[in-house]
Every structure is written in structure tokens, then in C-alpha cells.
Scaffold this motif. Structure first.
Motif, PDB file in Angstrom:
ATOM      1  N   LEU A   1       7.632   8.413   6.313  1.00  0.00           N
ATOM      2  CA  LEU A   1       7.683   7.179   7.117  1.00  0.00           C
ATOM      3  C   LEU A   1       7.270   5.942   6.324  1.00  0.00           C
ATOM      4  CD1 LEU A   1       6.220   8.513  10.468  1.00  0.00           C
ATOM      5  CD2 LEU A   1       8.542   7.754  10.052  1.00  0.00           C
ATOM      6  N   GLY A   2       6.567   6.135   5.185  1.00  0.00           N
ATOM      7  CA  GLY A   2       6.030   4.998   4.437  1.00  0.00           C
ATOM      8  C   GLY A   2       7.093   3.979   4.057  1.00  0.00           C
ATOM      9  N   LEU A   3       8.184   4.437   3.410  1.00  0.00           N
ATOM     10  CA  LEU A   3       9.209   3.490   2.955  1.00  0.00           C
ATOM     11  C   LEU A   3      10.082   2.986   4.103  1.00  0.00           C
ATOM     12  CD1 LEU A   3      10.249   4.984  -0.490  1.00  0.00           C
ATOM     13  CD2 LEU A   3       8.812   3.005  -0.030  1.00  0.00           C
TER      14      LEU A   3
ATOM     15  N   THR B   1       0.798   3.850  -2.930  1.00  0.00           N
ATOM     16  CA  THR B   1       0.382   5.222  -2.593  1.00  0.00           C
ATOM     17  C   THR B   1       1.411   6.225  -3.103  1.00  0.00           C
ATOM     18  OG1 THR B   1      -0.661   4.351  -0.614  1.00  0.00           O
ATOM     19  CG2 THR B   1      -0.333   6.723  -0.683  1.00  0.00           C
ATOM     20  N   ASN B   2       2.706   5.893  -2.921  1.00  0.00           N
ATOM     21  CA  ASN B   2       3.763   6.790  -3.419  1.00  0.00           C
ATOM     22  C   ASN B   2       3.648   6.983  -4.926  1.00  0.00           C
ATOM     23  OD1 ASN B   2       4.908   7.313  -0.973  1.00  0.00           O
ATOM     24  ND2 ASN B   2       6.491   5.740  -1.148  1.00  0.00           N
ATOM     25  N   SER B   3       3.391   5.866  -5.647  1.00  0.00           N
ATOM     26  CA  SER B   3       3.282   5.965  -7.112  1.00  0.00           C
ATOM     27  C   SER B   3       2.097   6.838  -7.495  1.00  0.00           C
ATOM     28  CB  SER B   3       3.130   4.573  -7.736  1.00  0.00           C
ATOM     29  OG  SER B   3       4.345   3.889  -7.643  1.00  0.00           O
ATOM     30  N   VAL B   4       0.980   6.622  -6.812  1.00  0.00           N
ATOM     31  CA  VAL B   4      -0.218   7.416  -7.108  1.00  0.00           C
ATOM     32  C   VAL B   4       0.076   8.888  -6.845  1.00  0.00           C
ATOM     33  CG1 VAL B   4      -2.593   7.884  -6.380  1.00  0.00           C
ATOM     34  CG2 VAL B   4      -1.836   5.518  -6.721  1.00  0.00           C
ATOM     35  N   GLN B   5       0.752   9.160  -5.703  1.00  0.00           N
ATOM     36  CA  GLN B   5       1.058  10.560  -5.360  1.00  0.00           C
ATOM     37  C   GLN B   5       2.050  11.179  -6.338  1.00  0.00           C
ATOM     38  OE1 GLN B   5       2.359  10.053  -1.312  1.00  0.00           O
ATOM     39  NE2 GLN B   5       0.286  10.258  -0.473  1.00  0.00           N
ATOM     40  N   ALA B   6       2.889  10.302  -6.955  1.00  0.00           N
ATOM     41  CA  ALA B   6       3.900  10.824  -7.891  1.00  0.00           C
ATOM     42  C   ALA B   6       3.309  11.153  -9.259  1.00  0.00           C
ATOM     43  CB  ALA B   6       5.038   9.804  -8.036  1.00  0.00           C
TER      44      ALA B   6
ATOM     45  N   THR C   1       9.933  14.394   0.259  1.00  0.00           N
ATOM     46  CA  THR C   1      10.020  15.567  -0.612  1.00  0.00           C
ATOM     47  C   THR C   1       8.625  16.185  -0.794  1.00  0.00           C
ATOM     48  OG1 THR C   1       9.787  14.126  -2.526  1.00  0.00           O
ATOM     49  CG2 THR C   1      12.038  14.729  -1.909  1.00  0.00           C
ATOM     50  N   LYS C   2       7.670  15.617  -0.045  1.00  0.00           N
ATOM     51  CA  LYS C   2       6.280  16.103  -0.207  1.00  0.00           C
ATOM     52  C   LYS C   2       5.950  17.085   0.908  1.00  0.00           C
ATOM     53  CE  LYS C   2       5.392  11.525  -1.905  1.00  0.00           C
ATOM     54  NZ  LYS C   2       4.925  10.218  -1.523  1.00  0.00           N
ATOM     55  N   THR C   3       5.039  18.048   0.584  1.00  0.00           N
ATOM     56  CA  THR C   3       4.673  19.022   1.617  1.00  0.00           C
ATOM     57  C   THR C   3       3.834  18.379   2.704  1.00  0.00           C
ATOM     58  OG1 THR C   3       2.956  19.645   0.061  1.00  0.00           O
ATOM     59  CG2 THR C   3       4.812  21.165   0.302  1.00  0.00           C
TER      60      THR C   3
ATOM     61  N   LEU D   1       0.840  -1.205   0.000  1.00  0.00           N
ATOM     62  CA  LEU D   1       0.000   0.000   0.000  1.00  0.00           C
ATOM     63  C   LEU D   1       0.881   1.263   0.000  1.00  0.00           C
ATOM     64  CD1 LEU D   1      -2.833   1.217   0.180  1.00  0.00           C
ATOM     65  CD2 LEU D   1      -2.632   1.111   2.666  1.00  0.00           C
ATOM     66  N   ASN D   2       1.938   1.240   0.847  1.00  0.00           N
ATOM     67  CA  ASN D   2       2.848   2.397   0.893  1.00  0.00           C
ATOM     68  C   ASN D   2       3.480   2.654  -0.471  1.00  0.00           C
ATOM     69  OD1 ASN D   2       2.383   2.873   3.575  1.00  0.00           O
ATOM     70  ND2 ASN D   2       4.151   1.685   4.299  1.00  0.00           N
ATOM     71  N   ILE D   3       3.917   1.571  -1.115  1.00  0.00           N
ATOM     72  CA  ILE D   3       4.595   1.717  -2.424  1.00  0.00           C
ATOM     73  C   ILE D   3       3.604   2.241  -3.468  1.00  0.00           C
ATOM     74  CG2 ILE D   3       5.709   0.422  -4.291  1.00  0.00           C
ATOM     75  CD1 ILE D   3       6.900  -1.416  -2.091  1.00  0.00           C
TER      76      ILE D   3
HETATM   77 MG   LIG Z   1       4.743   7.555   1.133  1.00  0.00          MG
END
Ligand SMILES: [Mg+2]
Ligand SMILES: Nc1ncnc2c1ncn2[C@@H]1O[C@H](COP(=O)(O)OP(=O)(O)OP(=O)(O)O)[C@@H](O)[C@H]1O
Length: 503
Positions: free
Chosen positions: A452-454, A391-396, A445-447, A387-389
Motif C-alpha cells: 500500500l505504501g506506493l 522505507t522501501n529503500s531501507v527494506q531493499a 513482493t515482501k512477506t 517516508l514510504n519511499i
Molecule cells: Mg513499502
């Protein structure tokens, strides 16, 4: 042999060196003395043999009927043949009748009266020391020895042999000079040897003093050279051991202090986090209750209030996630290992981001093989990781893109069978210099990110005996690789877990 000498005790070495220097100095002086003595003896022996030869000639050459002048000329050539130089043959009156120097012939030389035993008796040849005339004028010294030449019972002439006393003097001077040079050379060599050895022997003491100073100033990383099996070597080894013990003790003290601080801080932080989570739950519930009020939802003047409540709800969810992540990073709970279906876990994780992905126009392409094995793992923890991985892709990719998920069997360097999962997206990618940093807690690097996800993901995967990393291949987007062992990770990687499972 060299090693043997090096291993001698310091005191023994000093005594040995002093003895060697004294012995070699004495030996050199003794050799020089013997050699010079030999030269003087050889010189004296040469002179004596020359004189002996002259005496023998004056005795043997003259027969009773031979002409005198002829006889004397004969002498001259015989003496020349004997290797003598500067020779004059004089008549009894002192006239030079034959000479190695033609200018001397005819000159008169004043003869001294010889002391003889009797006036009437035959003239005897005597060559005593008192016959040596020395002339010390002008610093010159020379001697003349005259030998009378007797025919029958008459002195028919004298042989005068000259020599320079200076030759002996020069020789003695030369000997004194050489003697002096030897003394000076041996003295200088001995002094150099003593200075060199003193420096060499006392160098470890200097190093020890320097090392002790460094330790006194708090530098415990000094290390003295440990060469040699003598007391100095032993001292250096003991000093190094002492410094190492002090270093260990200081390290231990530091770690204890840090552990104490961390544990206190961790304990305080987790207490606060729990309290915050309780309050958040209460706020969440309250927001839900307010939003459930019919009048609020129906009446249009309350639109602004409804928007504020929605924002509050979002912030509460975000804070709640932060608190949960924070507690997950600090938690030492081992994974709860059980057989689990990898496909099902991945699909559950996809389902959780699907809504958001669709909203952002993101496609999720999952290419999982049909024969995905069942895995020994903590399903809930793995789901958090995926989920963390995702979520990061979606946010990117706020403006859309694709997420590809692949899985395959691989073997690592130790020939372990691994399940390799690849999550690739078409977002901006991760700069090469950040590829390791992104796994550190609180790197973001996000506001709105906590970073903590990774960090949580890596901890969980490593607890399972696997690893997670950014693919070194240069894709246009980012590719995260997760590798999980197909054997029971608990047996090799989580002793705490093994204990709990046995119990
Ligand atoms: Mg994350
Ligand atoms: N797929 C990705 N594409 C681009 N950058 C990424 C990607 N995945 C991770 N990163 C980078 O790694 C950083 C750390 O990610 P991590 O998930 O640990 O923290 P975060 O997403 O910033 O915050 P959070 O705690 O909410 O997850 C991100 O801030 C981002 O810069």
C-alpha cells in the motif's frame, strides 16, 4: 450524379433499375431487328439491280445486221462485265452457244414454252416470279431465270441466270441465329443484373437481420455499415444509435452496480478498520502497561515473557500501520494545502528511518540545493510519501548500502515549473516489468508488506498535481522520481479542494 442516384429512395431505385433493364433489353432487340432488316433489304436490292442490268442488256445489245454467234458472245462478255457469274447463252432451240463454264457449250437445255400475248407479235422479255424454277430436292433450292434475246422480231437466244435459293435461306438462318443470340445475351445479362442488384439492395437487410440477432444474443457492440442516404442507410444509422444507447445503458447499470457494491464494501471495510484500530490501541496500551511493571522487567525468569510482549508490540504496530494505510487509500480527503518547507519535510522523513538505516549499515546522502523553494502542499501527506519511499529503500538493502536524495528545478512539456526529487538506492532495483505494477494497491513482493505504501504515495502526489514514477535509467539500484508543480496545484487539480478553500 452517382451520389444522387444512391440517395434516391429504395423504392424509386428499384423501379428505376427495372425500367432501365426493360428499356435496354427492348433497345438492343430493336437495334438488332433494324440491322438485320437492313441487310435483307440490301440483299434484295442487289439482286433486283442485277436482274435490272440483265434486262437492260438484253434490250440494248443486238443490232439487226450483226452475226448471231458474235452477238451472243458479245452478250456473254457484257454480262460478265456486269458482275454476274454462272451464265449460259442459249440458242432458240436450247443449245448452249456461250457460257462462263466451257463444259456447258454445245449442250442442249430443255426450254419451257413461254406464255406470250400473241403468236405473231414480237417476243417480249418478261421476268416474273413464276419464271423462277425451284428444285427442292436434297434440300437444295436454286432458281433459274431465262431472258429471251430478240433480234428484230426473232428470238435468237436466251440468257439463263442461275442463283441459289440457299443463299437467301442461309442469310435468313444467320439472321434468326443472330436474333436468338441477342435474345439470349440480353436475357442472361438482364438476369445477372437483376440478381446482382437484388443481392446488393437486400444486403443491408441481411446485415440488419444479423445485427438484430447479435443484439438479441446480448452482443451490443455490433455496428452496421451506414453508407447511402436511402431508407436502408437511415435504418442502419437508427439501428447503430439504438445499439449505442443500449450499450450506454448497460454500462451505466454496470457502473451503478459496481459503485453500489464498492461503496457498501468500502463503508463496511472502513467501519471494521476503525473498530480494529480501537482494539489495537487498547491492546497497545495494555502491552505498554504490562511492560511497565517493575517485577516483570527486573526478574530474569520472565525473559521469555518479555520477548513475547516485544513481539506483540511489534505486531500491533504493524497492524496499526496497515489499518492506517488502508484507511488512507480509501479516504477521499483532499490535501490540506499551505506553504511548506520542502527541506524540512525531507529531513523529518529521513529522521524517521535513520535509526533503522543505521542498524542496517545504510548511508543516507541528501544533496539538496540551498535555494529550495517553499512549496504549496500538504506537509503531512508529503512526509508520508517520502517516508514510504525511504522505507522501501531501507527494506531493499538489509545488508547495507546508500540512499541518495537529490532535488532540482525542471520544466515539463507544458513549460510548467516543477520540483523534481530523486530517491536512489544501491539495492537490487525494480525489474522493468514491475515498474508500473508497484504503484497498484496490494502489489508487494515482501512477506510482511501490504503493497500500500506506493499506492498511497502516488495518490497523494497526484492530488498535488504532480507525478511519481520509477526512473527509466538503468541504475544498479532503484530510483524513484517525484515531481511536484511549483504553482498552486489546487487551482488545476483538485476541484473538491478549491470548493473547500473558497468556503
Ligand atoms: Mg513499502
Ligand atoms: N527501493 C526499492 N527497491 C526494490 N523494490 C522496491 C523498492 N521500492 C518498492 N519496491 C517494490 O515495490 C513493491 C511495492 O512497494 P510498496 O511500498 O507499495 O509496498 P510494500 O513495501 O511491499 O508494502 P507496504 O505496504 O508495507 O509499503 C515492493 O513490494 C517492492 O517489490
Amino acid at each position: 450524379m452517382k451520389k444522387g442516384i444512391l440517395n434516391l429512395r429504395f423504392r424509386t431505385r428499384l423501379v428505376l433499375v427495372m425500367f432501365l433493364i426493360t428499356a435496354s433489353t427492348s433497345a438492343i432487340l430493336m437495334i438488332a431487328y433494324v440491322q438485320h432488316n437492313r441487310r435483307i433489304k440490301a440483299y434484295v436490292a442487289g439482286q433486283t439491280s442485277d436482274l435490272g442490268e440483265i434486262i437492260a442488256l438484253t434490250q440494248a445489245r443486238i443490232g439487226p445486221k450483226v452475226d448471231r454467234r458474235e452477238a451472243l458472245s458479245e452478250y456473254l462478255s457484257a454480262l460478265k462485265g456486269a458482275g454476274l457469274s454462272s451464265i449460259n447463252v442459249l440458242s432458240p432451240s436450247g443449245e448452249v452457244v456461250a457460257s462462263t463454264n466451257p463444259h456447258q457449250i454445245g449442250k442442249k437445255i430443255k426450254l419451257r414454252r413461254r406464255r406470250t400475248g400473241s403468236k405473231e407479235g414480237p417476243i417480249q422479255i418478261t421476268a416474273q416470279l413464276r419464271d423462277i424454277d425451284t428444285d427442292t430436292q436434297a434440300g437444295q433450292q436454286h432458281y433459274d431465270i431465262r431472258f429471251p434475246i430478240i433480234q428484230g422480231e426473232k428470238v435468237i437466244g436466251y440468257v439463263q441466270v442461275g442463283g441459289e435459293m440457299d443463299e437467301v435461306g442461309a442469310m435468313l438462318n444467320h439472321v434468326y441465329f443472330l436474333w436468338l443470340v441477342w435474345i439470349l445475351v440480353t436475357m442472361v445479362a438482364g438476369m445477372i443484373a437483376i440478381v446482382y442488384l437484388t443481392f446488393r439492395f437486400t444486403k443491408p437487410i441481411d446485415q440488419l437481420v444479423e445485427g438484430a440477432n447479435q443484439v438479441a444474443q446480448g452482443n451490443l457492440y455490433v455496428k452496421l455499415p451506414e453508407g447511402g442516404g436511402d431508407e436502408m442507410g437511415l435504418l442502419a444509422r437508427t439501428f447503430n444509435q439504438m445499439a449505442e444507447r443500449l450499450r450506454d445503458a448497460r454500462e451505466l447499470q454496470k457502473r451503478l452496480n459496481e459503485a453500489e457494491k464498492t461503496s457498501l464494501l468500502g463503508h463496511f471495510a472502513s467501519t471494521v478498520a476503525h473498530e480494529v484500530r480501537n482494539s489495537l490501541n487498547f491492546l497497545n496500551l495494555s502491552v505498554d502497561q504490562i511492560r511497565a511493571k517493575r517485577w516483570l522487567m527486573d526478574e530474569s525468569p520472565h525473559r521469555e515473557l518479555r520477548a513475547s510482549l516485544a513481539n506483540m508490540k511489534e505486531e500491533i504496530i504493524r497492524l496499526n500501520r496497515l489499518v492506517n494505510d488502508f484507511l488512507a487509500v480509501g479516504r477521499q480527503t483532499p490535501p490540506n494545502i499551505a506553504p511548506c518547507d520542502l527541506r524540512a519535510i525531507i529531513e523529518q522523513a529521513i529522521a524517521l528511518v535513520e535509526k533503522q538505516a543505521k542498524a542496517q549499515d545504510i548511508r543516507i546522502v541528501s544533496e539538496l540545493p540551498d535555494d529550495l523553494p517553499s512549496l504549496q502542499a500538504d506537509a503531512a501527506q508529503l512526509k508520508t510519501c517520502f517516508l514510504n519511499i525511504l522505507t522501501n529503500s531501507v527494506q531493499a538493502m538489509p545488508n547495507g548500502g546508500t540512499i541518495y536524495i537529490e532535488a532540482k528545478h525542471v520544466a515539463d512539456g507544458d513549460a510548467r515549473s516543477l520540483m523534481q526529487l530523486r530517491f536512489r538506492d544501491t539495492g537490487p532495483g525494480i525489474p522493468e516489468q514491475d515498474r508500473e505494477k508497484i504503484f497498484a494497491p496490494y502489489f508487494s513482493t515482501k512477506t510482511t508488506g501490504f503493497g500500500l505504501g506506493l499506492a498511497i504515495t502516488r495518490k497523494i502526489i497526484e492530488d498535488h498535481g504532480g507525478r511519481v514514477y520509477v526512473s527509466p535509467d538503468n541504475h544498479s539500484g532503484a530510483e524513484m522520481v517525484v515531481e511536484l508543480p511549483l504553482t498552486d496545484p489546487a487551482l488545476t487539480h483538485s476541484p473538491a479542494l478549491s470548493a473547500s478553500r473558497v468556503a
